[in-house]
Design an enzyme around this catalytic site. Structure first.
Site, short mmCIF file in Angstrom:
data_model
loop_
_atom_site.label_atom_id
_atom_site.label_comp_id
_atom_site.label_asym_id
_atom_site.label_seq_id
_atom_site.Cartn_x
_atom_site.Cartn_y
_atom_site.Cartn_z
N GLU A 121 0.87 -1.19 0.00
CA GLU A 121 0.00 0.00 0.00
C GLU A 121 0.90 1.23 0.00
O GLU A 121 2.12 1.13 0.07
CB GLU A 121 -0.92 -0.01 1.22
CG GLU A 121 -1.99 -1.09 1.15
CD GLU A 121 -2.94 -1.01 2.32
OE1 GLU A 121 -3.69 -0.03 2.40
OE2 GLU A 121 -2.92 -1.91 3.16
N HIS A 237 -8.54 9.60 2.97
CA HIS A 237 -8.19 8.48 2.09
C HIS A 237 -8.37 8.94 0.64
O HIS A 237 -9.40 9.53 0.31
CB HIS A 237 -9.07 7.27 2.37
CG HIS A 237 -8.51 6.01 1.80
ND1 HIS A 237 -8.49 5.76 0.44
CD2 HIS A 237 -7.93 4.94 2.39
CE1 HIS A 237 -7.93 4.58 0.23
NE2 HIS A 237 -7.56 4.06 1.40
N ARG A 286 -0.17 8.39 1.72
CA ARG A 286 -1.56 8.79 1.51
C ARG A 286 -1.76 10.30 1.48
O ARG A 286 -2.57 10.81 0.71
CB ARG A 286 -2.36 8.17 2.65
CG ARG A 286 -3.74 7.89 2.33
CD ARG A 286 -4.34 7.03 3.40
NE ARG A 286 -4.19 5.63 3.11
CZ ARG A 286 -4.58 4.66 3.93
NH1 ARG A 286 -5.11 4.98 5.10
NH2 ARG A 286 -4.43 3.40 3.61
N HIS A 347 -10.78 9.89 6.82
CA HIS A 347 -10.56 8.44 7.01
C HIS A 347 -10.01 8.10 8.39
O HIS A 347 -10.48 7.17 9.02
CB HIS A 347 -9.60 7.97 5.92
CG HIS A 347 -9.29 6.51 5.95
ND1 HIS A 347 -10.26 5.54 5.85
CD2 HIS A 347 -8.10 5.84 6.08
CE1 HIS A 347 -9.70 4.34 5.89
NE2 HIS A 347 -8.39 4.50 6.05
N ARG A 382 -0.39 8.80 8.90
CA ARG A 382 -0.22 7.36 9.20
C ARG A 382 0.17 6.57 7.95
O ARG A 382 -0.38 6.79 6.86
CB ARG A 382 -1.54 6.81 9.74
CG ARG A 382 -1.53 5.32 9.98
CD ARG A 382 -2.88 4.88 10.49
NE ARG A 382 -3.91 5.16 9.53
CZ ARG A 382 -4.47 4.24 8.74
NH1 ARG A 382 -4.08 2.98 8.81
NH2 ARG A 382 -5.41 4.58 7.89
C1 SIN Z 1 -7.03 0.76 2.70
O1 SIN Z 1 -7.23 -0.42 2.60
O2 SIN Z 1 -6.70 1.48 1.76
C2 SIN Z 1 -7.19 1.40 4.05
C3 SIN Z 1 -6.33 0.72 5.03
C4 SIN Z 1 -5.84 1.69 6.05
O3 SIN Z 1 -6.49 2.71 6.28
O4 SIN Z 1 -4.77 1.47 6.61
#
Ligand code: SIN
Length: 537
Positions: A121, A237, A286, A347, A382
């Protein structure tokens, strides 16, 4: 003034049934503590189940990855505000936490050679996010922890909202004042209260958080005399399914793991959004991706971009991202045939109640774990999938801290708790609050807009006794919005999730957290040391 009319007692009262709360309750039970879990919904109503991506963890079976590298990625994402020692301790405890969770019945997706499958991610330089049910990790974690709690006969008080802590004359926490679904007050006496109430997404009109995410724990902690920090860092997000103008409430998430599997962000002209923005491209941290989308939308005067995942066929989507597929199909989008419309939405709260990796807050008897806590792991932004990890690790450690504090005899005697009526505090209209927070305190803030939020809250808030769940929640949103605005106005720079249009650069003088407490008259106030650090004596 309503007086409490029933009473119960425990060693530890846990508020919330997310990953941190249930993990703490189970560990407390193992340690022989009398624990009671309180939740304002049914036990299944927490935020954890909505987590999609997974748990970021270095399991030691991949020579290309290491705990140090995971820590480095966390610190890089956190914009200079993480506590490196906290990050090393929480991440270092990750493998044991995941093993404990699996021993409690959680089933993770398997990859090759008997190893857990891993995805990537934003902000991660390695494939280290373990997942369950494809993109339903939170649901599996919650299922396993709830089943273990029921097997272990962890008592749960459902449909009871936490109003305030009970405190001794010396200010130590010694229990909790709650309301049942009819508004009947009750008292839970306990030498230890653990706040595991989750996040604050309901401060905004559109969020990935469910309706329970109303910042209750932040408000309870502030009123209990505890400091909160880093509240100005609300993570948006980048890829929340766009379902049309004026989306409200909980909006479906499109997990970052879809980008981890190769999807890319494009605008309405088909141009890549992340081209030339960050070395990690579409998998930048993010805050970087959300800010880039917001800039592109402002340039084009549009309200959504697209996530192109058409390289994944329908069977792959069904196996790997069943939750995302279902949400897209419900919105009339076939993600294997057409790009998914997405836009950023609130988020995760990177800040919260100041607490140690063991969940201790500066107020004796008050503990915090999970999203409501500010341990220093997240800093200004985060790292993806570090939150389930934090809940698992700090939930366990908090229960152990309570057991140790009880054994040392350092906690208050609950009989000393003053019996208190429900408090009367300012409550603003929720719609108005969400509207001004979304307009002026989301990505791209400035001093003028933040002042507007403050004035609107001042005008709209009315002192009310907290006699219903709705009032408790609205009061928590009101107080938390005020605290967040105070911090966001003071931080005259842009860093991580805090993007100021009038101060677009990072200011090295601001490389420290901002702490807020309540004045005796109930106003959120920045801690003096933070002001002094800015030379504003
Ligand atoms: C996601 O799956 O993109 C969100 C997971 C997270 O907020 O860590």
């Amino acid at each position: 003034m309503t007086s409490p009319c029933w009473k119960a007692h425990a060693d530890l009262v846990v508020v919330g049934t997310g990953v941190a709360g249930l993990t703490a309750a189970l560990r407390a039970r193992e340690l022989g503590l009398r624990v009671l879990v309180v939740t304002k919904e049914a036990a299944e109503g927490g935020n954890t189940r909505w987590a999609q991506g997974g748990v970021a963890v270095v399991l030691g079976d991949d020579s290309a990855d290491s705990v140090d590298r995971h820590v480095a990625d966390t610190l890089a994402a956190g914009g200079g505000l993480c506590d490196a020692d906290t990050a090393a301790r929480i991440i270092g405890d990750g493998p044991a936490a995941v093993a404990r969770l699996r021993s409690r019945g959680a089933v993770f997706d398997m990859g090759d050679a008997g190893r857990l499958a891993r995805t990537r991610e934003g902000g991660h330089t390695a494939f280290r996010v373990v997942h369950a049910g494809g993109d339903a990790t939170g649901a599996e974690v919650e299922r396993a922890l709830l089943a273990a709690s029921r097997d272990g006969r962890v008592p749960m008080l459902e449909h009871h909202v936490a109003v305030d802590t009970l405190r001794t004359p010396a200010g130590e926490v010694a229990g909790l004042l709650v309301l049942d679904a009819s508004g009947v007050p009750g008292v839970l006496t306990a030498p230890a209260v653990l706040l595991a109430t989750g996040g604050l997404g309901q401060l905004y009109q559109a969020t990935t958080n469910p309706s329970v995410a109303t910042a209750d724990g932040v408000a309870i902690a502030l009123r209990s005399g505890a400091p909160v920090a880093d509240l100005e860092f609300v993570q948006f997000h980048p890829t929340v399914l766009y379902t049309g103008e004026g989306a409200r409430g909980r909006c479906p998430l499109v997990t970052e793991a879809v980008r981890g599997e190769g999807a890319v962000l494009v605008d309405s002209r088909g141009l890549r959004v992340m081209a030339g923005v960050h070395p990690l491209g579409d998998l930048a941290p993010r805050d970087v991706v959300s800010a880039a989308i917001t800039r592109r939308l402002a340039e084009l005067g549009e309200d959504h971009v697209f996530l192109d995942a058409t390289h994944l066929d329908r069977p792959t989507f069904r196996r790997r991202f069943p939750t995302v597929l279902a949400a897209c199909l419900a919105a009339g989008v076939d993600p294997s045939a057409a790009p998914i419309p997405v836009s950023p939405a609130a988020h995760f709260s990177c800040g919260g109640v100041v607490s140690t990796v063991d969940g201790r807050t500066p107020v004796r008897g008050l503990y915090a774990a999970g999203e409501v806590a500010r341990t220093g792991l997240h800093g200004a932004n985060r790292l993806a999938s570090n939150s389930l990890l934090e809940g698992l690790v700090v939930g366990t450690r908090a229960a152990e801290a309570v057991a140790a504090d009880l054994a040392l005899g350092v906690l208050a005697e609950p009989r000393l708790a003053a019996c208190q009526p429900v408090p009367t505090v300012p409550v603003a209209d929720r719609d108005t609050l969400q509207r001004v927070m979304s307009r002026y305190a989301a990505i791209g803030r400035d001093g003028e807009g933040l002042a507007v939020v403050g004035s609107v809250l001042d005008v709209s808030a009315v002192d009310r006794p907290l006699e219903t769940r709705a009032l408790v929640e609205d009061a928590a949103l009101t107080l938390t919005a005020r605290a967040l605005i105070a911090a966001a106005a003071a931080r005259t720079e842009s860093r991580g999730c805090h993007v100021r249009d009038d101060f677009p650069a990072v200011d090295p003088d601001w490389a420290h957290g901002l702490t807020i407490r309540l004045t005796p008259s109930g106003q959120p106030m920045l801690d003096r040391p933070a002001l002094l650090a800015r030379g504003a004596a």
